[in-house]
Design a protein around this motif. Structure first.
Motif, short mmCIF file in Angstrom:
data_model
loop_
_atom_site.label_atom_id
_atom_site.label_comp_id
_atom_site.label_asym_id
_atom_site.label_seq_id
_atom_site.Cartn_x
_atom_site.Cartn_y
_atom_site.Cartn_z
N PHE A 194 0.85 -1.20 0.00
CA PHE A 194 0.00 0.00 0.00
C PHE A 194 0.88 1.25 0.00
O PHE A 194 2.08 1.18 0.27
N VAL A 195 0.25 2.39 -0.28
CA VAL A 195 0.99 3.65 -0.22
C VAL A 195 0.22 4.62 0.66
O VAL A 195 -1.01 4.72 0.57
N LEU A 196 0.97 5.29 1.53
CA LEU A 196 0.39 6.34 2.38
C LEU A 196 0.99 7.65 1.89
O LEU A 196 2.21 7.84 1.96
N SER A 197 0.14 8.52 1.36
CA SER A 197 0.64 9.75 0.77
C SER A 197 0.25 10.94 1.65
O SER A 197 -0.94 11.25 1.80
N ASP A 198 1.26 11.56 2.22
CA ASP A 198 1.04 12.71 3.10
C ASP A 198 1.01 13.96 2.22
O ASP A 198 2.04 14.39 1.69
N GLU A 199 -0.20 14.52 2.05
CA GLU A 199 -0.37 15.66 1.14
C GLU A 199 -0.88 16.88 1.89
O GLU A 199 -1.72 17.64 1.41
N VAL A 200 -0.37 17.07 3.11
CA VAL A 200 -0.90 18.16 3.94
C VAL A 200 -0.64 19.54 3.32
O VAL A 200 -1.37 20.48 3.60
N TYR A 201 0.39 19.63 2.46
CA TYR A 201 0.68 20.93 1.83
C TYR A 201 0.10 21.00 0.41
O TYR A 201 0.60 21.74 -0.43
N GLU A 202 -0.94 20.23 0.18
CA GLU A 202 -1.58 20.14 -1.14
C GLU A 202 -1.90 21.51 -1.75
O GLU A 202 -1.79 21.70 -2.96
N CYS A 203 -2.28 22.48 -0.92
CA CYS A 203 -2.65 23.81 -1.44
C CYS A 203 -1.42 24.64 -1.78
O CYS A 203 -1.55 25.67 -2.45
N LEU A 204 -0.26 24.25 -1.27
CA LEU A 204 0.91 25.12 -1.38
C LEU A 204 1.87 24.60 -2.44
O LEU A 204 2.95 24.09 -2.14
N VAL A 205 1.45 24.69 -3.69
CA VAL A 205 2.29 24.31 -4.84
C VAL A 205 2.46 25.57 -5.69
O VAL A 205 1.47 26.20 -6.04
N PHE A 206 3.69 25.92 -5.98
CA PHE A 206 3.99 27.25 -6.52
C PHE A 206 4.31 27.24 -8.02
O PHE A 206 4.44 26.20 -8.63
N ALA A 224 -4.26 3.18 -1.86
CA ALA A 224 -3.69 4.44 -1.35
C ALA A 224 -4.50 5.03 -0.21
O ALA A 224 -5.75 5.04 -0.24
N PHE A 225 -3.78 5.55 0.78
CA PHE A 225 -4.35 6.44 1.79
C PHE A 225 -3.77 7.83 1.50
O PHE A 225 -2.55 7.97 1.47
N ALA A 226 -4.62 8.84 1.32
CA ALA A 226 -4.13 10.21 1.11
C ALA A 226 -4.55 11.04 2.31
O ALA A 226 -5.72 11.01 2.72
N VAL A 227 -3.60 11.80 2.85
CA VAL A 227 -3.82 12.50 4.12
C VAL A 227 -3.66 14.01 3.95
O VAL A 227 -2.71 14.47 3.30
N PHE A 228 -4.59 14.76 4.54
CA PHE A 228 -4.63 16.22 4.37
C PHE A 228 -4.84 16.89 5.73
O PHE A 228 -5.26 16.23 6.69
N SER A 229 -4.60 18.21 5.78
CA SER A 229 -4.73 18.92 7.06
C SER A 229 -5.34 20.30 6.85
O SER A 229 -4.82 21.11 6.07
N PHE A 230 -6.43 20.59 7.56
CA PHE A 230 -6.98 21.95 7.51
C PHE A 230 -6.07 22.93 8.24
O PHE A 230 -6.20 24.13 8.05
N GLY A 231 -5.18 22.41 9.07
CA GLY A 231 -4.20 23.28 9.73
C GLY A 231 -3.40 24.08 8.72
O GLY A 231 -3.10 25.26 8.93
N LYS A 232 -3.04 23.43 7.61
CA LYS A 232 -2.24 24.10 6.57
C LYS A 232 -3.15 24.93 5.67
O LYS A 232 -2.85 26.07 5.34
N THR A 233 -4.27 24.34 5.26
CA THR A 233 -5.15 25.02 4.30
C THR A 233 -5.67 26.33 4.85
O THR A 233 -5.83 27.30 4.12
N PHE A 234 -5.94 26.38 6.17
CA PHE A 234 -6.58 27.56 6.75
C PHE A 234 -5.70 28.31 7.74
O PHE A 234 -6.21 29.06 8.57
N ASN A 235 -4.39 28.11 7.69
CA ASN A 235 -3.47 28.80 8.62
C ASN A 235 -3.91 28.56 10.07
O ASN A 235 -3.99 29.50 10.87
#
Ligand code: PMP
Ligand code: GLN
Length: 383
Positions: A194-206, A224-235
């Motif tokens: 399996f793959v665990l993809s940590d994409e917490v900075y998904e919004c921050l691609v320049f 796949a498990f894809a992981v995200f964080s509102f901590g990053k998305t919303f400061n």
């Protein structure tokens, strides 16, 4: 009781906590631990207050508030074209940290191998160790910290259960491409892995690039498990609300762990985020330009310094090569930087199994102009 064996003998206090504490003690500018020094959007904070006052203060549903899961699925479809079933594929967690831990414990059995790419975020290895796994570490390739696919292929074998990947990457800011995911699929497809993809900075691609997440790859979707964080998305790193998207059978297993790890996540926060995503769906889209401007401001301020700044394609971190300044190992150099020059940064060695081979440290540029300018003064003075 003393003298009993630790389950995590190598684990101490995280480098983020250590550096934030040192910065507070010494009065240094804190560009170490990754958190913004500005607030979440005003409207989002108003919505939290409104929901606190509206009686939304009891347990939320275990998997997440349905309105929030629906809003997450809408965002995933609109921003990335990912079709996601909110009821069967989304779990709201206590930050990305809980999602990472729950995914690892849902899928990894004692004796399995978990492959990590060094340097990597510090929570993966302890979570794998607690699941009874053997951790295999594959160094990312210098100078750009891209995946060395030959070495990765050499590390993946019959006992591999999970590969953990992080894009955009903390600490380097490197991002994966669709072609990288194809190569990862080539390696995992023949196996029960399996793959665990940590994409917490998904919004921050320049720089006009688009986030290439694991969910875009149809060959990996079922594993796949894809992981995200509102901590990053919303400061809002202090809120600790994140989520995991995974195919229904994987989500079912992840929820078994989540159910007994936290059971459910803060109800008023979930109501507020659900409303905000509906009211201002484009907020997340604007974060890349906002943080890119922070990055460029920091780059301009440090351009005359003796640090060599590496290209950062995403995240709110900037790597700096200090080899023209000092021959000290990175941990010692960061200690000197905070104590003698009043700026806290993060060394890369704690993200690795062995001391890091290059003289690189990480600065967090998620700061307002005044903070960046206060840090730049002493950094420019180092000759
Ligand atoms: N993964 C990475 C790569 C991170 O940088 C962080 C923290 N900033 C996390 C996971 C944890 O996120 P959270 O604060 O939502 O638990
Ligand atoms: N993810 C944050 C960083 O990389 C820190 C989170 C933490 O302190 N555990 O700086």
């Amino acid at each position: 009781m003393e003298g009993f064996p630790s389950k995590l003998p190598g684990v101490g206090t995280t480098i983020f906590t250590v550096m934030s504490r040192l910065a507070a003690e010494t009065g240094a500018v804190n560009l170490g631990q990754g958190f913004p020094d500005f607030d979440p959007p005003v409207r989002l904070r108003e919505l939290v207050s409104a929901h606190l006052g509206a009686g939304h203060n009891q347990y939320a549903p275990m998997a997440g508030l349905p309105a929030l899961c629906d809003a997450i699925a809408e965002q995933a479809a609109r921003r990335h074209g990912w079709p996601v079933d909110p009821a069967a594929e989304i779990t709201v967690t206590a930050g990305a940290t809980e999602a990472l831990f729950a995914a690892i414990h849902a899928i990894v059995r004692a004796g399995d191998e978990v492959v990590l790419l060094d340097p990597c975020y510090d929570s993966y290895a302890p979570a794998a160790a607690l699941a009874g796994a053997k951790v295999r570490r594959v160094p990312l390739a210098l100078p750009d910290l891209s995946i060395d696919f030959e070495r990765l292929a050499g590390a993946i074998g019959p006992r591999t259960r999970l590969l953990v990947v992080n894009t955009p990457h903390n600490p380097s800011g490197a991002v994966l491409s669709a072609a990288d995911w194809e190569r990862i699929a080539d390696l995992l497809e023949p196996r029960d892995a399996f793959v665990l993809s940590d994409e917490v900075y998904e919004c921050l691609v320049f720089d006009g690039r688009r986030h290439a997440g694991v969910l875009s790859n149809p060959r990996l979707r079922e594993r796949a498990f894809a992981v995200f964080s509102f901590g990053k998305t919303f400061n809002a790193t202090g809120w600790k609300v994140g989520y995991c998207i995974a195919a229904p059978p994987l989500t079912a297993e992840l929820r078994k762990v989540h159910q007994f790890l936290t059971f459910a996540v803060s109800a008023p926060m979930q109501y507020a985020i659900a409303d905000f995503l509906r009211e201002q769906p484009a907020f997340a889209d604007g974060q890349a330009a906002f943080y890119q401007a922070r990055r460029d401001r920091f780059l301009a301020l440090l351009a005359p310094s003796r640090f060599r700044l590496l290209p950062a394609a995403g995240t709110y971190f900037q790597l700096a090569d200090y080899s023209a300044i000092s021959g000290l190992p990175d941990v010692e150099f960061c200690e000197q930087l905070v104590r003698q020059h009043g700026v806290a940064a993060i060394p890369l060695s704690p993200f690795c199994d062995e001391p890091f081979r290059a003289r690189l440290i990480r600065f967090c540029f998620a700061k307002d102009d005044a903070t960046l300018e206060r840090a730049a003064g002493p950094l420019l003075a180092i000759r």
